[in-house]
Scaffold this motif. Structure first.
Motif, short mmCIF file in Angstrom:
data_model
loop_
_atom_site.label_atom_id
_atom_site.label_comp_id
_atom_site.label_asym_id
_atom_site.label_seq_id
_atom_site.Cartn_x
_atom_site.Cartn_y
_atom_site.Cartn_z
N ILE A 174 -35.55 -11.73 90.07
CA ILE A 174 -34.67 -10.63 89.67
C ILE A 174 -33.27 -10.81 90.25
CG2 ILE A 174 -34.29 -8.13 89.84
CD1 ILE A 174 -37.37 -7.84 89.61
N ARG A 175 -33.20 -11.14 91.53
CA ARG A 175 -31.90 -11.29 92.19
C ARG A 175 -31.13 -12.51 91.68
NH1 ARG A 175 -32.04 -11.02 98.39
NH2 ARG A 175 -32.32 -8.84 97.93
N GLU A 176 -31.82 -13.64 91.50
CA GLU A 176 -31.12 -14.87 91.13
C GLU A 176 -30.87 -15.01 89.63
OE1 GLU A 176 -32.41 -18.55 93.02
OE2 GLU A 176 -33.51 -17.36 94.50
N PHE A 177 -31.81 -14.47 88.80
CA PHE A 177 -31.71 -14.70 87.36
C PHE A 177 -31.82 -13.44 86.51
CE2 PHE A 177 -33.31 -18.65 89.22
CZ PHE A 177 -32.33 -19.53 88.77
N ARG A 221 -33.69 -17.42 81.04
CA ARG A 221 -32.61 -16.71 81.71
C ARG A 221 -31.43 -17.63 81.99
NH1 ARG A 221 -34.12 -11.67 80.98
NH2 ARG A 221 -32.80 -11.05 82.68
N HIS A 222 -30.27 -17.00 82.19
CA HIS A 222 -29.07 -17.74 82.56
C HIS A 222 -28.29 -16.94 83.59
CE1 HIS A 222 -25.70 -20.48 82.25
NE2 HIS A 222 -24.92 -19.42 82.23
N SER A 223 -27.84 -17.65 84.60
CA SER A 223 -27.00 -17.05 85.64
C SER A 223 -25.80 -17.98 85.84
CB SER A 223 -27.80 -16.95 86.95
OG SER A 223 -26.94 -16.79 88.05
N PHE A 224 -24.60 -17.40 85.90
CA PHE A 224 -23.42 -18.24 86.09
C PHE A 224 -23.48 -18.97 87.43
CE2 PHE A 224 -21.79 -15.15 82.98
CZ PHE A 224 -21.43 -16.05 81.99
N LYS A 225 -24.05 -18.33 88.43
CA LYS A 225 -24.12 -18.93 89.76
C LYS A 225 -25.30 -19.91 89.90
CE LYS A 225 -24.72 -17.72 94.62
NZ LYS A 225 -25.05 -16.64 95.55
N ASN A 226 -26.47 -19.53 89.36
CA ASN A 226 -27.69 -20.30 89.60
C ASN A 226 -28.16 -21.16 88.42
OD1 ASN A 226 -28.12 -19.20 92.27
ND2 ASN A 226 -28.53 -17.28 91.22
N GLY A 227 -27.46 -21.13 87.32
CA GLY A 227 -27.83 -21.96 86.17
C GLY A 227 -28.89 -21.33 85.29
N ARG A 228 -29.62 -22.18 84.59
CA ARG A 228 -30.66 -21.71 83.67
C ARG A 228 -32.01 -21.65 84.38
NH1 ARG A 228 -31.00 -25.54 78.84
NH2 ARG A 228 -30.50 -27.03 80.43
N LEU A 257 -33.95 -24.36 86.61
CA LEU A 257 -35.14 -24.03 87.37
C LEU A 257 -36.27 -23.77 86.37
CD1 LEU A 257 -35.73 -22.34 90.55
CD2 LEU A 257 -36.83 -21.21 88.64
N VAL A 258 -37.40 -24.45 86.58
CA VAL A 258 -38.57 -24.27 85.73
C VAL A 258 -39.67 -23.70 86.61
CG1 VAL A 258 -40.23 -25.38 84.20
CG2 VAL A 258 -37.88 -26.25 84.31
N GLY A 259 -40.15 -22.51 86.26
CA GLY A 259 -41.17 -21.84 87.06
C GLY A 259 -42.49 -22.58 87.06
N THR A 260 -43.25 -22.40 88.13
CA THR A 260 -44.58 -23.01 88.24
C THR A 260 -45.52 -22.10 89.01
OG1 THR A 260 -45.83 -24.96 88.90
CG2 THR A 260 -44.01 -24.32 90.34
#
Length: 160
Positions: free
Chosen positions: A104-107, A113-120, A141-144
């Motif tokens: 939630i905080r990062e994306f 999702r996309h975040s200007f700071k943290n990427g996709r 970032l790909v979740g696992t």
């Protein structure tokens, strides 16, 4: 040969609870309104309120995140939103890490999702992911749900 494969789906109870409430509230509000059965528009509203939630639920049940890591690189697909599998080859990647993150905080949550700071980010649940920093500076970032197994495969491939 070292290879990692994982397929994840939205299976969290809270997702289905939210969808259930979202489907029920419009139907109840239409039914309790005054003279709803005498108004054609109210009947159409009720038909839409009853018809749309199953379509949304059907769509969500089809969503899956498929991930594969092997000697050629990292491949992933977020179906049905992403129709073609994306492959990022090892020579395009500057840094690899299996890490915890704050969805939630990062994306802003889970999904594509996309975040200007943290990427996709491509994630379905949890807070573990394969963080890739590309040579272009972009982040993916790909979740696992199998962080230990993924870390072991990456170590075996000499990438960690």
């Amino acid at each position: 040969m070292y290879e990692f494969a994982e397929t994840q789906r939205f299976r969290q109870r809270w997702v289905w609870l939210v969808l259930g409430v979202a489907a029920t509230v419009p139907c109840v509000s239409i039914l309790v309104s005054d003279n709803w059965s005498e108004r054609t528009s109210a009947i159409i509203d009720l038909a839409v309120a009853i018809g749309i939630p199953p379509l949304i639920i059907g769509f969500l049940t089809q969503i899956k995140l498929s991930t594969r890591v092997d000697s050629s690189g990292v491949s992933f697909r977020f179906f049905p939103i992403q129709l073609k599998e994306t492959t990022i080859f090892w020579d395009e990647i500057e840094k690899v890490d299996v890490r915890t993150y704050k969805p939630i905080r990062e994306f802003g949550g889970w999904g594509w999702r996309h975040s200007f700071k943290n990427g996709r980010a491509f994630n379905v649940s949890g807070n573990w992911g394969l963080q890739l920093v590309l040579k272009t500076g972009k982040k993916v970032l790909v979740g696992t749900q199998k962080a230990d197994e993924l870390r072991s495969v990456l170590a075996g491939l000499g990438k960690l």
